[in-house]
Design an enzyme around this catalytic site. Sequence first.
Site: not given
Ligand code: PMH
Length: 386
Positions: A42, A139, A169, A222, A268, A314, A316
């Site tokens: 993601k 969440r 999670h 994951r 600046y 700045c 850029d």
């Molecule tokens: N699964 C879910 C549902 C997640 O939101 C995330 C990471 C992972 C797996 C992977 O976690 P890792 O990178 O620690 O292995 N999500 C997020 C988050 O929402 N904010 O920081 C990390």
Amino acid sequence: MEEQGFFYRDTWAEIDLDRVSANITGLKELLPNDVEIIAVVKANAYGHGDVQISNTALMAGATYLAVAFLDEALSLRKKGITAPILVLGASRPQDVSIASNHEVTLTVYRTDWLTEALTHLGKEQTLKLHVKLDTGMGRIGIRDKQELQTLEQQINKDVRVELEGVFTHFATADELNTDYYQQQFTRFQEMLSWFNNRPKLIHSSNSAASLRFKEAGFNAVRMGIVMYGLTPSIEMEPELPFPLQESFSLHSRLVHVKKLQKGEKISYGATYEAQAEEWIGTIPIGYADGWIRKLQGQEVLVNGIRVPIVGRICMDQCMIKLPCELPLGTKVTLIGEQNGEVISVNEIAERTDTINYEITCIISNRVPRIYKQHGKIVDVYNAIAD
Ligand code: PMH
């Protein structure tokens, strides 16, 4: 430069795909053979580049990809990724038809979501779902038995939908104190017992849990941050079971070099004043690239030597204090290694009072990404030229 023609500004991020592969192999060797790796790509693979990381992860043995939003999944499909993709976050129920058309697996996290989603799914369409259980992250996700059982029945009644997976999670898997993790794990096991038929894929571990808690592996994990070679937390660093290889680095080049006289000022607010004769270099990177103003004073590497950013950053550009007059085009490393000296993502995170995750994510799309494998450039991606 080999990357010439792809972008026209001397600032770029480099992603070492061999290191990404090595990190995945490291985790794979730690896990039992029957535990699948879901690569979390993601947010443009935490800023590393979604398609390049996805391909690398799949080659290294990941079998599933995960993103936060349907748009991210569709973007991967557009770029030719055919592997299974799970959307971890909330999708709109009216978008299930699009998910189905592109064989994207969605997360179901409430029964009313499912009821509405089914009205938007065509007669001939099919949809894979993973159900999210909220065991303490707070969440999204189902929390009570009745709702889960209703959901299971609803899915069983409809031949178009398959409940392929169930997941939760952890909120504190990266903390040395494991009390809350234990509570969530116990809750998850209890919730799994509410199913008549458990889905095929059961996953709860993020990177931290994958490295630390064998029992939470179920049959898939994951993997996000560790794939990129970054530690899930600083407190976990001494506990890491294998060395992580940081894959992201950030570089620029001197585009202007000048001598300042004592008392002359920089940037600046004219807040920086030369204390004597000083050589100052300008690099073409600024806060619009994610190199935020809070990084004023942070060091960068020039010829393997640490030198400070002086004056305000700045949009850029920013200025650095040089040890001596240096030629235009001299490479400046903001994250990464030069002659054995290293500036880690963690150093930048500490300086900006945040976590490493945030640093690679906020290096903006304006910064082109160069991909290296076996010491060679294998891909260059410049989002703003797309
Ligand atoms: N699964 C879910 C549902 C997640 O939101 C995330 C990471 C992972 C797996 C992977 O976690 P890792 O990178 O620690 O292995 N999500 C997020 C988050 O929402 N904010 O920081 C990390």
